[in-house]
Design an enzyme around this catalytic site. Structure first.
Site, PDB file in Angstrom:
ATOM      1  N   LYS A   1     -11.473  32.151  17.828  1.00 52.36           N
ATOM      2  CA  LYS A   1     -12.740  32.309  18.549  1.00 52.36           C
ATOM      3  C   LYS A   1     -13.416  33.647  18.253  1.00 52.36           C
ATOM      4  O   LYS A   1     -14.563  33.877  18.647  1.00 52.36           O
ATOM      5  CB  LYS A   1     -12.502  32.143  20.049  1.00 52.36           C
TER       6      LYS A   1
ATOM      7  N   THR B   1     -15.308  17.366  26.683  1.00 57.24           N
ATOM      8  CA  THR B   1     -16.610  18.010  26.807  1.00 57.24           C
ATOM      9  C   THR B   1     -17.676  17.391  25.906  1.00 57.24           C
ATOM     10  O   THR B   1     -18.840  17.306  26.277  1.00 57.24           O
ATOM     11  CB  THR B   1     -16.505  19.514  26.506  1.00 57.24           C
TER      12      THR B   1
ATOM     13  N   GLY C   1       0.377  22.886  23.921  1.00 55.16           N
ATOM     14  CA  GLY C   1       0.998  23.042  25.226  1.00 55.16           C
ATOM     15  C   GLY C   1       0.784  24.379  25.894  1.00 55.16           C
ATOM     16  O   GLY C   1       1.390  24.650  26.927  1.00 55.16           O
TER      17      GLY C   1
END
Length: 602
Positions: A404, A466, A444
């Site tokens: 990210k 989403t 997980g």
């Protein structure tokens, strides 16, 4: 084995039973050996040798059967390996008795030497026969009608364990066939089954109403996924995997989404990680988190001299200590990395040689709602760790980063990009080698989509996705962490490593697969809209010109230089900012930051 374990009531009864049987069988074998030697008519002068032979041979057999741990083996686990050990026992007993006979021949005489060989043969057959008798009974017993039918995929040693477990009652299925597409296996015999090709599965499943398949093959992730889809196509509803690890009752388990998604790197190198970590004093921040806890386990596994576990959460710190069995090398420090004085106290007292910084706020929507805290925890926390590492002479610092941080669209990703910039530019000053490693989602992890879907399935709720086109990278946490440590092992300082995460996974496909695995396709999928700061796809490698390393799963990418004095001033300005100003100040440092202020659709 501890004496307390040996002398548990059940085990003690079994040991006494077997020793008693073996004494009786051994004496019987010696007597029969004499009868055979003399055609059923033993001369009177040989009775003395017979008596001595019975006593000495029986004693020697019991001693060596105990030495070879034959008495610790339950009925149902007696097999070829134990039969071989009993054979070796009889060879040893023959040799020792021959030596005793040679030394004390006057005592034994008259004694026919051929009896020693005859006794060994008879004794071996009888002692092994006692143990295999119950196995033979179970192997021919009928399977109870309460068990469900299944097919076994793979004519392997694992398949033999599966079939054995069914016969002995600790695997509650009964097999109706064994299938394997390998030409060398088709037509061969596996227990009482003729191995058939998988193409014959469809007819068998329809005729016998078989809904379960047990996979007894070792497969790569892509092979397992292909086989799973194939079995579902044949009409199988429940796919299970057999593993030789763990207790026998837990060897059969449901196939999981982790099995189907996990991309297993082929270049995991234990030796490189061990050389990096062995006999080092290592400090791990965020030690109780998903990444930090796995890093801690691997540090202990690869021989860390001392492991300093730093975490702000009391429960997380307690949990990782318990998961590592409160190892004597563990030092627990409940410290907030934002508090410079607390961090400096830890560094000054314990003098770590390697620092692995995994602590961070990682949840995108929460960081959007709390930008000031995201900046404080992620940027200031990293700055404190880097500054103290340099001040106290840490040899190497590893910063855990994220995909990210690549062309970020959210507060969290941008703060992590600034962490990279600060850390890598700090490496240019002083002797401390500082590196960053960037990767995607781990399977997980807390807050990730898979535990969320599992929770929704358990509650019989529709799975919330989403966007129909959203994709993400996934890797097993254990393997991602080992690659992080491998990257650190070859680092010289100032590098930004990126992990090859394989192919991106479409989240809607992931949701469908999880519903299929749970046999709850009827729950369906609900599209809820992108969350604040969320983008449709994540990037790991900035461009295709990134350099390869000696490990094919690890690349090195470039990171631009930045004036540290200017960066420190800008960080102070961010801390003094409020609301929307925080994002604007972040963009001054990371111009490629394109804030995605997605509104949740109703």
């Amino acid at each position: 084995m501890k004496l307390s374990e040996i002398f548990k009531p059940t085990k003690l009864r079994r040991i006494i039973f077997f020793i008693t049987c073996d004494i009786f069988v051994s004496i019987l074998a010696t007597i029969c050996a004499f009868f055979l030697r003399f055609n059923g008519d033993i001369p009177n002068e040989f009775y003395k040798g017979l008596l001595l032979g019975c006593v000495v041979l029986a004693a020697l057999k019991i001693i060596f059967l105990w030495t070879f741990k034959i008495y610790t083996v339950p009925w149902r686990f007696f097999g070829l390996y134990e039969a071989k050990k009993i054979f070796y026992v009889h060879l040893i007993v023959m040799a020792i008795f021959a030596v005793i006979f040679a030394i004390f021949s006057d005592i034994f005489q008259p004694f026919p030497r051929s009896v020693i060989i005859i006794d060994a043969a008879l004794s071996y057959i009888l002692i092994s026969g006692v143990r295999i008798s119950k196995r033979l009974f179970f192997d021919n017993a009928k399977i109870t009608s309460s068990n469900e039918p299944c097919v076994v995929i793979g004519a392997t040693k694992k398949a033999l364990h599966v079939l054995k477990g069914m016969k002995e009652g600790y695997i509650n299925y009964y097999a109706v066939g064994v299938f394997d597409d390998r030409k060398s296996m088709v037509g061969t015999s596996c227990e009482n089954f003729v191995v058939q090709p998988k193409s014959k599965l469809a007819n068998l499943i329809k005729s016998d109403e078989v809904k379960t398949a047990i996979i007894a093959l070792k497969l790569e992730q892509d092979e397992l996924k292909k086989l799973y889809d194939e079995l579902i196509g044949y009409g199988i509803k429940d796919v299970k995997i057999f593993s030789l690890i763990g207790d026998e009752e837990s060897k059969i388990r449901d196939i999981s989404i982790e099995d189907l998604l996990a991309r297993k790197p082929k270049d995991l190198d234990d030796s490189a990680v061990k050389e990096f970590l062995h006999d080092k004093v290592i400090l791990v921040t965020g030690a109780g988190g998903t990444i930090g806890s796995e890093i801690c386990k691997q540090c202990l596994k690869f021989g860390a001299k001392c492991l300093i576990m730093v975490d702000h959460s009391e429960f997380n710190l307690y949990k990782i200590d318990q998961e590592t069995n409160s190892d004597d090398r563990n030092i627990l420090k409940m410290v907030n990395i934002v508090d410079l004085a607390e961090i400096e106290e830890v560094f000054g007292e314990l003098k770590p040689e390697v620092v692995i910084h995994a602590a961070a706020y990682k949840h995108v929507p929460l960081c959007e709602l709390n930008p000031h805290m995201a900046v404080k925890n992620n940027i200031i926390g990293t700055k404190n760790i880097v500054d103290m590492s340099k001040k106290y002479g840490v040899k190497k610092v590893v910063i855990i980063s994220t995909d990210k941080a690549v062309r970020p669209t959210n507060i969290m990703g941008t703060t992590k990009r600034i962490c990279e910039i600060y850390a890598l530019n700090s490496s240019q000053i002083g002797k401390t080698e500082i590196v960053a490693v960037r990767f995607g989602n781990v399977l997980g992890s807390s807050g990730s989509v898979i535990p969320k879907f599992k929770s929704q399935i358990k509650a019989n709720h529709a799975l919330s996705v989403t966007h129909p086109d959203i994709v993400r990278y996934f890797m097993l946490v254990s393997e991602a962490c080992q690659l992080v440590l491998q990257a650190a092992s070859i680092a010289k300082g100032g590098e930004l490593f990126v992990l090859d995460m394989g192919e991106q996974v479409k989240i809607v496909d992931l949701a469908k697969k999880m519903l299929q695995l749970a046999n709850k396709a009827e729950l369906g999928i609900e599209f809820v809209g992108l969350r604040p700061g969320e983008k449709l796809y994540e990037e790991v490698l900035i461009d295709e010109n990134d350099k390869k390393t000696e490990f094919e799963s690890i690349f090195v990418t470039s990171s631009s230089s930045y004036d540290l004095e200017k960066l420190n001033l800008q960080i102070k300005e961010i801390l003094n900012s409020q609301g929307d100003e925080v994002a604007l100040k972040l963009k001054e440092i990371v111009p490629e930051f394109n804030h995605a202020l997605n509104k949740k659709e109703n």
